[in-house]
Enzyme design. Structure first.
Site, PDB file in Angstrom:
ATOM      1  N   CYS A 138       0.853  -1.205   0.000  1.00 15.61           N
ATOM      2  CA  CYS A 138       0.000   0.000   0.000  1.00 15.61           C
ATOM      3  C   CYS A 138       0.887   1.254   0.000  1.00 15.61           C
ATOM      4  CB  CYS A 138      -0.984  -0.028   1.164  1.00 15.61           C
ATOM      5  SG  CYS A 138      -2.395   1.081   0.886  1.00 15.61           S
ATOM      6  N   LYS A 147     -12.755   7.786  -1.265  1.00 15.63           N
ATOM      7  CA  LYS A 147     -11.953   6.657  -0.832  1.00 15.63           C
ATOM      8  C   LYS A 147     -12.334   5.387  -1.580  1.00 15.63           C
ATOM      9  CE  LYS A 147     -10.561   4.335   3.479  1.00 15.63           C
ATOM     10  NZ  LYS A 147     -10.798   4.263   4.946  1.00 15.63           N
ATOM     11  N   SER A 187      -8.443  -0.164   0.687  1.00 14.24           N
ATOM     12  CA  SER A 187      -8.769   0.931   1.601  1.00 14.24           C
ATOM     13  C   SER A 187      -7.705   2.011   1.429  1.00 14.24           C
ATOM     14  CB  SER A 187      -8.801   0.433   3.051  1.00 14.24           C
ATOM     15  OG  SER A 187      -9.072   1.494   3.939  1.00 14.24           O
ATOM     16  N   HIS A 221      -4.749  -4.795  -0.076  1.00 10.04           N
ATOM     17  CA  HIS A 221      -4.478  -5.414   1.221  1.00 10.04           C
ATOM     18  C   HIS A 221      -4.889  -6.876   1.309  1.00 10.04           C
ATOM     19  CE1 HIS A 221      -3.132  -1.794   3.297  1.00 10.04           C
ATOM     20  NE2 HIS A 221      -4.079  -1.132   2.665  1.00 10.04           N
ATOM     21  N   GLU A 239      -3.397  -8.898   3.065  1.00  9.30           N
ATOM     22  CA  GLU A 239      -3.105  -9.336   4.434  1.00  9.30           C
ATOM     23  C   GLU A 239      -4.252  -9.072   5.415  1.00  9.30           C
ATOM     24  OE1 GLU A 239      -2.139  -4.966   4.670  1.00  9.30           O
ATOM     25  OE2 GLU A 239      -1.998  -6.550   3.156  1.00  9.30           O
ATOM     26  N   ARG A 292     -15.360   2.357  13.037  1.00  5.55           N
ATOM     27  CA  ARG A 292     -14.621   3.453  13.672  1.00  5.55           C
ATOM     28  C   ARG A 292     -15.027   4.796  13.095  1.00  5.55           C
ATOM     29  NH1 ARG A 292      -8.984   3.458  11.388  1.00  5.55           N
ATOM     30  NH2 ARG A 292     -10.214   4.435   9.725  1.00  5.55           N
TER      31      ARG A 292
END
Length: 312
Positions: free
Chosen positions: A142, A163, A192, A235, A237, A249
């Site tokens: 990233c 985003k 993300s 991502h 992972e 969040r």
């Protein structure tokens, strides 16, 4: 063979509970094997979560691996216990004379900043140059991958209008690549980020090759043979609930956030998300570890002194 971790590292217990083969350092020293030395330069705020995610992926191979945790020398972690950092991490200044078979540079939540305004940018440039003499193969993830492709090739990141957030369909653009052994033609990857790398600029940089890409969110995995590096902008992972944690969040903090696309069943946050990328995550990192093993010198002192291309 297992991944070697300190038995007091939180990832040791977490991965043991998942059935991942792990080995304490004392036991590993009694085996007559040269393990692969893989370092993780962890720039993420949630250090323990990130350690576990990457240890899970690089530890799922038949090879014995020592995972070394590295941090930037002057930058102090604000969201991870200082005792954890002192016990398990070494600053770059203390390891710059070491040799590593592989290095993973993680992302960081600082996409909005120009690279020159990142407080540790000067030292990170030293790290990236150091990989050419002291690391056999590097994997930038990233923001870490964006920083590397900018540093070595001048390919810059660009801000997005909104985003890129969710699980997006990607295509296998180079089925013959050793890094994509076992890959399907199409699959999803968690994304993300607020920035992107553009394919025409990659194509204009000599020596770069895009291996994975998406019609929706652009290039994903780029190979840089000259610098013995891979750059991934998404991502693999991530845990099953990582995007959910980010969404919850931001929603709780009153930030304008959209439901991550193609993540929850029926795009309904009331439903538990399904992990549809785990198998390809293990394939990619397992293939990378295999290539490192096949090409790294047995004599660690020769790392960085041989051909710049892993395949020659």
């Amino acid at each position: 063979m297992p991944i070697t971790l300190p038995d007091t590292l939180p990832a040791y217990r977490a991965l043991s509970d998942e059935g991942v083969m792990v080995m304490a350092a004392g036991r590993a020293r009694n085996q007559d094997i040269r393990p692969l030395r893989i370092a993780l330069l962890n720039l993420m705020p949630k250090k323990i979560q990130t350690e576990t995610q990457f240890a899970r992926l690089i530890g799922a191979t038949p090879l014995q691996i020592e995972l070394h945790l590295i941090r930037m020398t002057e930058h102090q972690a604000k969201t991870t216990n200082a005792a954890h950092m002192d016990e398990f991490y070494r600053p770059f200044a203390d390891v710059r004379d070491q040799k590593y078979d592989g290095l993973i540079i993680t992302g960081a939540p600082i996409e909005h900043l120009p690279y020159s305004e990142v407080t540790y940018w000067d030292e990170l440039k030293q790290v990236m140059d150091w990989t050419q003499t002291n690391v056999h193969a590097t994997f930038g993830v990233c923001w870490g991958g964006m920083a590397m492709i900018s540093h070595f090739h001048g390919v810059d990141k660009h801000m997005l209008g909104e985003k890129a957030f969710g699980c997006f369909k990607h295509r296998n653009l180079d089925p013959t690549s050793p890094y994509l052994r076992g890959f399907s033609d199409e699959f999803v990857i968690p994304v993300s980020r607020w920035t992107e790398i553009r394919e025409p600029e990659i194509e204009a940089a000599p020596g770069l090759r895009t291996l994975l890409g998406s019609d929706q969110v652009g290039p994903c995995l780029v190979e840089d043979p000259t610098h013995r590096a891979l750059y991934i902008f998404n991502h693999f992972e991530y845990d099953s609930d990582t995007l959910k944690d980010e969404y919850d969040r931001d929603a709780a903090n009153g930030k304008p956030v959209k439901v991550p696309r193609n993540y929850y069943p029926d795009d309904n946050p009331a439903n538990a998300p399904l992990n549809r990328w785990r198998s390809h995550a293990h394939l990619l990192y397992g293939n990378w570890i295999s290539e490192v093993y096949l090409t790294t010198p047995f004599d660690e002192t020769l790392i960085g002194q041989q051909s710049t291309d892993l395949r020659t």
